[in-house]
Design an enzyme around this catalytic site. Structure first.
Site, mmCIF file in Angstrom:
data_model
loop_
_atom_site.group_PDB
_atom_site.id
_atom_site.type_symbol
_atom_site.label_atom_id
_atom_site.label_comp_id
_atom_site.label_asym_id
_atom_site.label_seq_id
_atom_site.Cartn_x
_atom_site.Cartn_y
_atom_site.Cartn_z
ATOM 1 N N SER A 44 1.011 -0.820 -0.450
ATOM 2 C CA SER A 44 -0.221 -0.383 -0.025
ATOM 3 C C SER A 44 0.826 1.620 0.011
ATOM 4 O O SER A 44 1.935 1.133 0.390
ATOM 5 C CB SER A 44 -0.839 0.103 1.955
ATOM 6 O OG SER A 44 -0.209 0.133 2.845
ATOM 7 N N ASP A 45 0.784 2.440 -0.631
ATOM 8 C CA ASP A 45 1.136 3.957 -0.423
ATOM 9 C C ASP A 45 0.792 4.107 1.542
ATOM 10 O O ASP A 45 0.251 3.531 1.873
ATOM 11 C CB ASP A 45 0.365 4.559 -1.048
ATOM 12 C CG ASP A 45 -0.914 4.819 -0.675
ATOM 13 O OD1 ASP A 45 -1.692 4.819 -0.761
ATOM 14 O OD2 ASP A 45 -1.749 5.780 -2.700
ATOM 15 N N LYS A 46 0.950 5.417 1.881
ATOM 16 C CA LYS A 46 1.280 6.271 3.015
ATOM 17 C C LYS A 46 -0.293 5.773 3.030
ATOM 18 O O LYS A 46 -0.619 5.954 4.724
ATOM 19 C CB LYS A 46 1.919 7.524 3.080
ATOM 20 C CG LYS A 46 3.075 7.163 2.441
ATOM 21 C CD LYS A 46 3.971 8.585 3.054
ATOM 22 C CE LYS A 46 3.932 9.170 1.734
ATOM 23 N NZ LYS A 46 4.176 10.825 1.268
ATOM 24 N N THR A 47 -1.108 6.322 2.407
ATOM 25 C CA THR A 47 -2.375 6.090 2.914
ATOM 26 C C THR A 47 -3.069 5.528 3.283
ATOM 27 O O THR A 47 -4.454 4.945 3.186
ATOM 28 C CB THR A 47 -3.467 6.839 1.864
ATOM 29 O OG1 THR A 47 -3.184 6.228 0.558
ATOM 30 C CG2 THR A 47 -3.049 8.662 1.695
#
Length: 340
Positions: A326-329
């Protein structure tokens, strides 16, 4: 074609969207509002509660149990019928309640938008409901404000904005008015302010370049609304088990009927009732209850960890996850989740 406003000079954006440093006139703002619609996120289309409740019965094993309940009623086995119907109803009720809670949680994203905004119109600063903002409006920001729409900033003074809801950045971003390249990621577009983010300090002014569903948070809302339903491995296994079980029961009942009629010369009626009794006895009435209770316990444990599970069988799938990319969000894209 969508214009990359973050890559354009502030003067160009001001001239293109507004045409005047005094902001839009009231007449022009009303015309744009009528043409483009209010600055709010569209509601997620809800399934009729009655239809949603009926969908809980859309399972082959449930069909078999309902048939078993009907047959036991014909045989006047009222206790067995009551138990089977009770299991099926409780299973449907738990699933219905859980899906309802999840839908309410998904609605929370619509409450992230600002309710009011300070706008410059016809040279005057006025306080408006955020729903009345239109592209081209000049919005003033100060500490404590929620950004009411997507803005291209053209004046800032120590302006810091918390964009964790969009980018996952834990620290406020210091904003500037300088344009960036077109392919710059959203988290690095320091000349932009996005709807739903929070002003932590300083002051600024920006031009509205997107409202409602066309904002970045509006796109997230659309992604949630358009998520396709995928059958989980558990449901596929239950469906396959139900098909094989039904076929096996039917074959066994027919063989029993033929054996009794042909070999032992019993009447067809007697052997039919015997076959029905055999079929009812072979159906595992307690299986849906066991599965439902197990999944419900899993949902409760995840809820204590602030995880929202929309459908009960998804707990089993989540329990099989070995790698999450996943990305940071925390946003997942297709094929980024590996399951065993």
């Amino acid at each position: 074609e969508e214009i990359p406003w973050h890559a354009r000079e502030a003067g160009f954006v001001l001239e293109t969207c507004t045409g005047s440093a005094d902001g839009l006139t009231r007449e022009e703002a009303e015309r744009r509002l009528e043409k483009l619609g209010a600055n709010r996120l569209p509601a997620i289309k809800r399934t009729n509660p009655f239809i949603r409740f009926l969908n809980q019965f859309n399972n082959l094993l449930i069909y078999v149990l309902l048939i078993a309940a009907a047959v036991t009623m014909l045989l006047q086995h009222w206790v067995d019928s009551g138990v089977i119907i009770g299991v099926v109803f409780i299973n449907a009720l738990i699933g219905f309640i859980q899906e309802g809670k999840a839908e309410k949680a998904l609605d929370a994203i619509r409450n992230m938008l600002s309710h009011e905004a300070t706008v410059l119109r016809s040279g005057e600063h006025i306080l408006l409901p955020a729903e009345q903002l239109v592209p081209g409006d000049i919005v003033l920001l100060c500490a404590g404000d929620k950004v009411p729409a997507d803005l291209r900033l053209f004046h800032v003074h120590n302006l810091g904005i918390d964009e964790a809801t969009l980018t996952g950045e834990s620290l406020p971003v210091n904003k500037t008015v300088q344009p960036v390249s077109e392919n710059t990621e959203l988290a690095d577009r320091n000349c932009m302010a996005y709807s739903g983010t929070l002003v932590t300090g300083g002051q600024g002014e920006g031009i509205v370049i997107a409202t409602g569903a066309k904002t970045e948070i509006g796109r997230i809302n659309a992604m949630l609304r358009d998520v396709s339903t995928i059958t989980t491995p558990l449901l596929r296994q239950i469906d396959q088990f139900g098909r094989w079980l039904t076929l096996g029961i039917l074959i066994l009942a027919v063989c029993n009927l033929l054996f009794g009629v042909i070999i032992h010369t019993y009447s067809v009626t007697e052997m039919f009732l015997a076959g029905v009794g055999l079929a009812v006895a072979a159906i595992p009435e307690g299986l849906p209850a066991i599965i439902t209770i197990t999944l419900a316990i899993g949902v409760q444990r995840m809820a204590r960890r602030n995880a929202i599970i929309r459908r009960l069988p998804a707990v089993e799938t989540l329990g099989s996850v070995t790698v999450i990319c996943s990305d940071k969000t925390g946003t997942l894209t297709k094929n980024e989740m590996t399951v065993q």
